[in-house]
Design a protein around this motif. Structure first.
Motif, PDB file in Angstrom:
ATOM      1  N   HIS A 224       0.814  -1.226   0.000  1.00 51.27           N
ATOM      2  CA  HIS A 224       0.000   0.000   0.000  1.00 51.27           C
ATOM      3  C   HIS A 224       0.846   1.274   0.000  1.00 51.27           C
ATOM      4  O   HIS A 224       0.295   2.374   0.003  1.00 51.27           O
ATOM      5  N   LYS A 225       2.168   1.112  -0.016  1.00 47.33           N
ATOM      6  CA  LYS A 225       3.033   2.291   0.099  1.00 47.33           C
ATOM      7  C   LYS A 225       2.931   3.232  -1.091  1.00 47.33           C
ATOM      8  O   LYS A 225       3.241   4.429  -0.976  1.00 47.33           O
ATOM      9  N   ASP A 226       2.465   2.729  -2.247  1.00 44.10           N
ATOM     10  CA  ASP A 226       2.325   3.569  -3.433  1.00 44.10           C
ATOM     11  C   ASP A 226       0.877   3.939  -3.723  1.00 44.10           C
ATOM     12  O   ASP A 226       0.573   4.471  -4.805  1.00 44.10           O
ATOM     13  N   ASP A 227      -0.022   3.680  -2.771  1.00 44.59           N
ATOM     14  CA  ASP A 227      -1.424   4.060  -2.964  1.00 44.59           C
ATOM     15  C   ASP A 227      -1.533   5.573  -3.151  1.00 44.59           C
ATOM     16  O   ASP A 227      -0.753   6.332  -2.557  1.00 44.59           O
ATOM     17  N   PRO A 228      -2.513   6.029  -3.948  1.00 44.81           N
ATOM     18  CA  PRO A 228      -2.665   7.467  -4.203  1.00 44.81           C
ATOM     19  C   PRO A 228      -2.795   8.300  -2.922  1.00 44.81           C
ATOM     20  O   PRO A 228      -2.198   9.385  -2.819  1.00 44.81           O
ATOM     21  N   ASP A 229      -3.562   7.815  -1.953  1.00 43.14           N
ATOM     22  CA  ASP A 229      -3.743   8.581  -0.710  1.00 43.14           C
ATOM     23  C   ASP A 229      -2.422   8.758   0.030  1.00 43.14           C
ATOM     24  O   ASP A 229      -2.130   9.835   0.575  1.00 43.14           O
ATOM     25  N   VAL A 230      -1.628   7.686   0.056  1.00 42.44           N
ATOM     26  CA  VAL A 230      -0.336   7.743   0.731  1.00 42.44           C
ATOM     27  C   VAL A 230       0.615   8.682  -0.011  1.00 42.44           C
ATOM     28  O   VAL A 230       1.259   9.551   0.590  1.00 42.44           O
ATOM     29  N   SER A 231       0.671   8.531  -1.333  1.00 40.72           N
ATOM     30  CA  SER A 231       1.566   9.372  -2.143  1.00 40.72           C
ATOM     31  C   SER A 231       1.189  10.841  -2.033  1.00 40.72           C
ATOM     32  O   SER A 231       2.058  11.719  -1.926  1.00 40.72           O
ATOM     33  N   ASP A 232      -0.123  11.127  -2.057  1.00 42.21           N
ATOM     34  CA  ASP A 232      -0.576  12.517  -1.956  1.00 42.21           C
ATOM     35  C   ASP A 232      -0.208  13.128  -0.610  1.00 42.21           C
ATOM     36  O   ASP A 232       0.212  14.294  -0.532  1.00 42.21           O
ATOM     37  N   LEU A 233      -0.351  12.331   0.466  1.00 46.00           N
ATOM     38  CA  LEU A 233      -0.030  12.832   1.798  1.00 46.00           C
ATOM     39  C   LEU A 233       1.477  13.082   1.945  1.00 46.00           C
ATOM     40  O   LEU A 233       1.892  14.101   2.508  1.00 46.00           O
ATOM     41  N   ILE A 234       2.278  12.165   1.419  1.00 46.05           N
ATOM     42  CA  ILE A 234       3.731  12.339   1.472  1.00 46.05           C
ATOM     43  C   ILE A 234       4.145  13.576   0.684  1.00 46.05           C
ATOM     44  O   ILE A 234       4.974  14.381   1.122  1.00 46.05           O
ATOM     45  N   THR A 235       3.542  13.760  -0.493  1.00 51.32           N
ATOM     46  CA  THR A 235       3.877  14.918  -1.328  1.00 51.32           C
ATOM     47  C   THR A 235       3.491  16.224  -0.653  1.00 51.32           C
ATOM     48  O   THR A 235       4.284  17.174  -0.583  1.00 51.32           O
ATOM     49  N   SER A 236       2.262  16.300  -0.152  1.00 52.66           N
ATOM     50  CA  SER A 236       1.793  17.543   0.489  1.00 52.66           C
ATOM     51  C   SER A 236       2.573  17.832   1.771  1.00 52.66           C
ATOM     52  O   SER A 236       2.917  18.990   2.048  1.00 52.66           O
ATOM     53  N   SER A 237       2.871  16.780   2.543  1.00 55.40           N
ATOM     54  CA  SER A 237       3.645  16.972   3.776  1.00 55.40           C
ATOM     55  C   SER A 237       5.060  17.433   3.454  1.00 55.40           C
ATOM     56  O   SER A 237       5.602  18.322   4.120  1.00 55.40           O
ATOM     57  N   GLY A 238       5.640  16.825   2.427  1.00 56.52           N
ATOM     58  CA  GLY A 238       6.988  17.220   2.009  1.00 56.52           C
ATOM     59  C   GLY A 238       7.032  18.663   1.540  1.00 56.52           C
ATOM     60  O   GLY A 238       7.992  19.398   1.828  1.00 56.52           O
ATOM     61  N   GLN A 239       5.993  19.088   0.819  1.00 59.31           N
ATOM     62  CA  GLN A 239       5.935  20.473   0.344  1.00 59.31           C
ATOM     63  C   GLN A 239       5.797  21.447   1.513  1.00 59.31           C
ATOM     64  O   GLN A 239       6.428  22.507   1.530  1.00 59.31           O
ATOM     65  N   SER A 240       4.984  21.070   2.494  1.00 60.17           N
ATOM     66  CA  SER A 240       4.812  21.933   3.673  1.00 60.17           C
ATOM     67  C   SER A 240       6.135  22.105   4.410  1.00 60.17           C
ATOM     68  O   SER A 240       6.499  23.221   4.822  1.00 60.17           O
ATOM     69  N   MET A 241       6.861  21.000   4.584  1.00 57.56           N
ATOM     70  CA  MET A 241       8.153  21.064   5.253  1.00 57.56           C
ATOM     71  C   MET A 241       9.147  21.884   4.433  1.00 57.56           C
ATOM     72  O   MET A 241       9.901  22.702   4.980  1.00 57.56           O
ATOM     73  N   LYS A 242       9.128  21.696   3.117  1.00 55.59           N
ATOM     74  CA  LYS A 242      10.045  22.430   2.236  1.00 55.59           C
ATOM     75  C   LYS A 242       9.791  23.933   2.319  1.00 55.59           C
ATOM     76  O   LYS A 242      10.727  24.731   2.462  1.00 55.59           O
ATOM     77  N   HIS A 243       8.517  24.328   2.249  1.00 53.29           N
ATOM     78  CA  HIS A 243       8.175  25.746   2.321  1.00 53.29           C
ATOM     79  C   HIS A 243       8.555  26.340   3.686  1.00 53.29           C
ATOM     80  O   HIS A 243       9.041  27.470   3.767  1.00 53.29           O
ATOM     81  N   PHE A 244       8.307  25.561   4.748  1.00 50.18           N
ATOM     82  CA  PHE A 244       8.659  26.014   6.095  1.00 50.18           C
ATOM     83  C   PHE A 244      10.162  26.264   6.192  1.00 50.18           C
ATOM     84  O   PHE A 244      10.599  27.280   6.755  1.00 50.18           O
TER      85      PHE A 244
ATOM     86  N   LYS B 233      -1.389  12.674  10.628  1.00 49.19           N
ATOM     87  CA  LYS B 233      -2.229  12.506   9.436  1.00 49.19           C
ATOM     88  C   LYS B 233      -1.983  11.145   8.793  1.00 49.19           C
ATOM     89  O   LYS B 233      -2.929  10.467   8.347  1.00 49.19           O
ATOM     90  N   MET B 234      -0.725  10.714   8.766  1.00 52.64           N
ATOM     91  CA  MET B 234      -0.404   9.406   8.192  1.00 52.64           C
ATOM     92  C   MET B 234      -0.973   8.294   9.071  1.00 52.64           C
ATOM     93  O   MET B 234      -1.491   7.280   8.558  1.00 52.64           O
ATOM     94  N   TYR B 235      -0.907   8.470  10.375  1.00 48.68           N
ATOM     95  CA  TYR B 235      -1.457   7.465  11.287  1.00 48.68           C
ATOM     96  C   TYR B 235      -2.980   7.374  11.127  1.00 48.68           C
ATOM     97  O   TYR B 235      -3.559   6.266  11.117  1.00 48.68           O
ATOM     98  N   ALA B 236      -3.627   8.533  10.976  1.00 48.61           N
ATOM     99  CA  ALA B 236      -5.083   8.545  10.779  1.00 48.61           C
ATOM    100  C   ALA B 236      -5.453   7.845   9.474  1.00 48.61           C
ATOM    101  O   ALA B 236      -6.448   7.110   9.418  1.00 48.61           O
ATOM    102  N   LEU B 237      -4.642   8.047   8.419  1.00 47.68           N
ATOM    103  CA  LEU B 237      -4.893   7.382   7.134  1.00 47.68           C
ATOM    104  C   LEU B 237      -4.735   5.872   7.274  1.00 47.68           C
ATOM    105  O   LEU B 237      -5.525   5.095   6.724  1.00 47.68           O
ATOM    106  N   LYS B 238      -3.728   5.467   8.030  1.00 46.10           N
ATOM    107  CA  LYS B 238      -3.511   4.036   8.255  1.00 46.10           C
ATOM    108  C   LYS B 238      -4.703   3.415   8.981  1.00 46.10           C
ATOM    109  O   LYS B 238      -5.210   2.358   8.576  1.00 46.10           O
ATOM    110  N   MET B 239      -5.158   4.061  10.060  1.00 46.47           N
ATOM    111  CA  MET B 239      -6.279   3.523  10.824  1.00 46.47           C
ATOM    112  C   MET B 239      -7.571   3.550   9.997  1.00 46.47           C
ATOM    113  O   MET B 239      -8.407   2.633  10.099  1.00 46.47           O
TER     114      MET B 239
END
Length: 467
Positions: free
Chosen positions: A44-64, A111-117
């Motif tokens: 499930h590591k390449d599922d769209p929901d997981v990929s989208d969350l990783i991308t958005s989280s990475g962008q937030s960290m990058k901008h910060f 957010k990732m934990y909530a997606l997992k649950m």
């Protein structure tokens, strides 16, 4: 001086941001069956929901990170206008940066934990298991690098202060004592932490005992090197300053800059071994044919570790690579955090209380009808009875003496507070650079040098005191 301060803090800021980037960046890659410290099944590591969350989280960290990099650079320029304002703004920024980057990363983790649950991605066979490797447990306390090196360094640090107790120049004793205590604190922290690493670096990564031993020994070795380098370079910085000041009989600005330079090297000395340790650990884990995954995400769901069944107070931080965190199921964790928070807040209040009066510094000189002369500026004050004055003198500049600041503020614009001269002894300065004359006021137990930005004020005061 301003340029040197600018360079020192700019390098410190950029390196701090880089260290946080290193600590958090691994969470955005799929490692050890996890994203952002949350176990996600490989299928499930390449599922769209997981990929989208990783991308958005990475962008937030990058901008910060980008925003705070620009802010940190901009703050350094304040140093050229006012060092007092710079110091206060810098303290606020570094506190804000450290706090919010941890909160941002924890938010992404939750957010990732909530997606997992939400998707029910729980592998029962991995959940809450505890793996014990008895041969690893038998190696508790062993290390390829002894913690006793810290004791040698501490003895050397103490020895460097002995001359100031025996027959050193008393003007520098209090000044050197501050540097000595700071150096001793660093080594005193590194020593027990090295012992802690030796005792607690016994993690089980694989069913292969030999691989577990290699990884744990490697981590002990590199972390031990980092801690010894921290003690050693910190000690070298202090010892150089202590000996150079004692031998020359004078506190030299070059000694301070060497001290700062060695301390900057110290930061790299800590980081490089830790970086190499993480790289080596990745290489070893990549070659593992029998990895062990334990789904204990429930204990990390808040972004902090909370496990009542774990007896350890400090545990390796799964969310921040190479770091340790507290087990908040233990009262000791809350006490430690509370004391730390109180110290940080106390230091911030102290810094603001000391520096605020130095912003837009104003000098007040009043001669009361009762014959009491009051001179104050930047939170410092002298009250002198006119009847006690034994000598008055107008000077074009300060006497040719070596003035050491013991409690005050010195910039390129002013020297305010308590000082001690090599020949003149203890004195108070209320001197703005570039303005003359300077009035010397002397009593049996007080020596004050004062000038003013107002034309004629010092001359008028001199005449009044001479009447």
């Amino acid at each position: 001086m301003d340029i040197m301060m600018f360079i020192i803090f700019l390098v410190t800021d950029l390196f701090t941001i880089f260290c946080f980037q290193f600590a958090f960046s691994s969470g955005y890659r799929y490692q050890n069956g996890m994203y952002l410290g949350v176990h996600i099944p490989a299928d499930h590591k390449d599922d769209p929901d997981v990929s989208d969350l990783i991308t958005s989280s990475g962008q937030s960290m990058k901008h910060f990170q980008i925003i705070n990099t620009l802010i940190s650079i901009a703050i350094c320029f304040i140093n050229f206008a006012s060092i007092a304002i710079f110091a206060m703004v810098y303290c606020v920024w570094i506190f804000e940066y450290c706090f919010f980057i941890i909160m941002l990363n924890n938010s992404c983790h939750k957010k990732m934990y909530a997606l997992k649950m939400q998707n029910g991605w729980i592998i029962e066979s991995q959940q809450k298991k505890i793996y014990i490797d008895t041969r690893i447990s038998a190696d508790v306390g062993s290390s390829p690098l002894s913690f006793k090196w810290h004791i040698v360094i501490i003895i050397a640090e103490i020895a460097a202060f002995v001359p100031y107790i025996a027959d050193g120049d008393t003007r520098y004793r209090a000044y050197m004592f501050t540097f000595f205590i700071c150096s001793l604190i660093v080594s005193a922290i590194a020593l027990p932490f090295h012992i802690f690493i030796n005792r607690n670096e016994r993690n089980v990564y694989s069913k292969d005992t030999k691989l577990n031993q290699i990884i744990n020994t490697t981590m002990k070795k590199y972390k031990g090197i980092a801690l010894i380098l921290m003690s050693l370079l910190n000690g070298v910085a202090w010892i150089y300053m202590a000996l150079s000041t004692y031998i020359s009989g004078n506190y030299l600005g070059t000694s301070f800059f060497v001290y700062i330079f060695v301390q900057i090297l110290n930061v790299f000395g800590i980081f490089i071994p830790l970086f190499l340790a993480q790289q080596r650990k990745k290489e070893l884990l990549a070659s593992d044919t029998a990895p062990i995954y334990v789904d204990d995400d429930e204990y990390w769901k808040s972004g902090f570790y909370y496990n009542p069944n774990d007896t350890h107070l400090f545990v390796e931080n799964r969310i921040q690579s190479g770091n340790y965190t507290l087990n908040y199921a233990k009262k000791g964790a809350w006490v430690f955090s509370g004391v730390t928070a109180a110290l940080i807040i106390g230091c911030l209040i102290f810094v603001f209380a000391v520096l605020f009066p130095l912003i837009n510094l104003k000098e007040e000189i009043t001669l009361a009808d009762n014959g009491i002369l009051t001179i104050s500026a930047g939170g410092y004050k002298n009250e002198i009875s006119v009847d006690d004055i034994t000598e008055l003198k107008l000077l074009d500049e300060l006497p040719d003496d070596s003035f050491l600041r013991t409690n005050g503020a010195s910039t390129d614009s002013y020297d305010i507070g308590r000082y001690e001269g090599r020949t003149l002894g203890k004195c108070s300065l209320y001197v703005f650079d570039g303005y003359s004359p300077i009035l010397m006021i002397k009593t049996d137990d007080t020596l004050v040098f004062v000038n003013s930005k107002e034309n004629g004020e010092i001359e008028k005061l001199y005449e009044e005191l001479n009447q």
